[in-house]
Design an enzyme around this catalytic site. Structure first.
Site, PDB file in Angstrom:
ATOM      1  CD  GLU A 171      -2.941  -0.777  -0.150  1.00  0.00           C
ATOM      2  OE1 GLU A 171      -3.175   0.385  -0.521  1.00  0.00           O
ATOM      3  OE2 GLU A 171      -3.349  -1.772  -0.764  1.00  0.00           O
ATOM      4  CB  CYS A 185     -13.312   4.440 -13.925  1.00  0.00           C
ATOM      5  SG  CYS A 185     -14.118   6.046 -13.891  1.00  0.00           S
ATOM      6  CB  CYS A 225     -17.990   0.647 -16.397  1.00  0.00           C
ATOM      7  SG  CYS A 225     -18.199   1.162 -14.690  1.00  0.00           S
ATOM      8  CB  CYS A 268     -22.094   5.937 -14.376  1.00  0.00           C
ATOM      9  SG  CYS A 268     -20.777   7.179 -14.445  1.00  0.00           S
TER      10      CYS A 268
HETATM   11 FE1  SF4 Z   1     -16.279   5.502 -14.829  1.00  0.00          FE
HETATM   12 FE2  SF4 Z   1     -18.895   5.890 -14.945  1.00  0.00          FE
HETATM   13 FE3  SF4 Z   1     -17.603   5.154 -17.122  1.00  0.00          FE
HETATM   14 FE4  SF4 Z   1     -17.917   3.457 -15.087  1.00  0.00          FE
HETATM   15  S1  SF4 Z   1     -19.494   4.286 -16.392  1.00  0.00           S
HETATM   16  S2  SF4 Z   1     -16.021   3.801 -16.282  1.00  0.00           S
HETATM   17  S3  SF4 Z   1     -17.779   4.821 -13.342  1.00  0.00           S
HETATM   18  S4  SF4 Z   1     -17.336   7.064 -15.987  1.00  0.00           S
END
Ligand code: SF4
Length: 349
Positions: free
Chosen positions: A35, A191, A201, A207
């Site tokens: 980390e 992202c 995603c 989103c």
């Molecule tokens: Fe990022 Fe939203 Fe695209 Fe997912 S949908 S990659 S959270 S911008």
């Protein structure tokens, strides 16, 4: 109940996330080391350093007992050396105050040098299954986009808002490790800063940045300040095959590392060598000019090679003559490593 966002992310992480990293073990020492190394540094860069560091310092006791010079030498090239100094200090603290046993809550971990709130939460989640929220740079980006939060994410009010969201989205403790790793994986694999891969995603359906076409504008960038530029002359002082290095003070840039002596102008080099280092040198030759960028400023570096007369020299613990080979094996900053690798000596005869 585990929130919808967390459910999707956990499922995705188990199928598509990174599940074979060498620090995905139950040993808090290894998790802590990873980390700290991963702060401001990508996984691919960290991997070789992580292995060699562990070979030399396999546990917290070995790290605590090692000289700081050894720790810095193994860190050399990874940058942000305060991390290595704090790692060493924290190891000594764990041995002295906790008998070598790792503190096992995020609150206790956050009291150790170099461990902020997010890092403490990540270690506690991975090593002890604590239900604690992380908010590093990648996670700030994911949450700002997904929840549609405008404003610079380093600003206090925006950070507070993001911390609240991060906490509201936590799953039950039983899934905390997959969820935390999932947030990290989503931030770095999907992202991403410049080209988020929204079709891949797992949380795309709700989103806000995707819905409102804001993926290019969120997170809001840091307000621009003019870059501060400093300049320095680094003296590559040769005596036969040896070069002179000085150890920098423990705090400040490159703290504790060995570096070339510096003066403010090529014109002052001889005078500086005589009055500060007690060395007679011949007039020098410029060997390289380049810039190195730090978080808060750019450093323009001129490397001037000079030759010290035989028989002169220094005798204190903060200055030492090194062969080039030995210099490359000690704790030196990355720009000096580059200089020594590209300018094999001796340069002046
Ligand atoms: Fe990022 Fe939203 Fe695209 Fe997912 S949908 S990659 S959270 S911008």
């Amino acid at each position: 109940m585990t929130p919808h966002f967390a459910q999707k992310l956990i499922h995705w992480q188990q199928q598509h996330g990174r599940n074979d990293l060498p620090w995905q073990v139950s040993d808090p020492y290894r998790i802590w080391l990873s980390e700290i190394m991963l702060q401001q540094t990508q996984v691919a860069t960290v991997l070789p350093y992580y292995q060699t560091f562990l070979e030399r310092f396999p546990d917290v006791q070995t790290l605590a007992q090692a000289p700081l010079d050894d720790v810095l030498a193994r860190w050399s090239g990874l940058g942000y050396y305060t991390r290595a100094r704090n790692l060493h200090l924290a190891a000594q603290h764990i041995v002295a105050q906790h008998g070598g046993a790792f503190p096992n809550t995020a609150a206790q971990l956050a009291e150790l040098p170099g461990i902020g709130r997010s890092t403490a939460a990540a270690i506690a989640a991975f090593a002890f299954g604590e239900r604690a929220a992380i908010l590093d740079g990648n996670v700030r980006r994911v949450l700002a986009r997904h929840a549609g939060i405008a404003g610079y994410t380093g600003a206090n009010t925006v950070q507070e808002q993001l911390w609240r969201i991060a906490e509201q989205r936590l799953p039950n403790a039983e899934h905390i490790a997959s969820y935390t790793q999932g947030l990290m994986d989503l931030g770095s694999l999907v992202c991403s800063r410049s080209k988020p891969n929204c079709p891949a995603c797992p949380v795309q359906e709700d989103c806000i940045a995707l819905r409102d076409d804001l993926t290019r504008t969120l997170p809001t960038p840091k307000p621009k300040k003019e870059q501060v530029v400093r300049s320095t002359v680094m003296l590559l002082i040769e005596q036969g095959d040896a070069i002179l290095l000085l150890q920098r003070p423990p705090s400040g840039i490159w703290g504790g590392l060995w570096c070339l002596p510096e003066c403010d102008s090529t014109l002052n080099a001889s005078q500086y060598c005589q009055s500060t280092l007690g060395l007679q040198v011949c007039s020098g030759e410029i060997q390289a000019e380049f810039s190195h960028t730090f978080t808060h400023f750019r450093l323009d570096i001129t490397v001037l090679a000079v030759q010290a007369s035989v028989g002169t020299g220094l005798a204190d613990s903060q200055s030492r003559w090194f062969s080039r080979q030995a210099a490359l094996q000690t704790g030196i900053p990355a720009p000096l490593r580059k200089v020594l690798s590209t300018l094999p000596g001796p340069l002046l005869r």
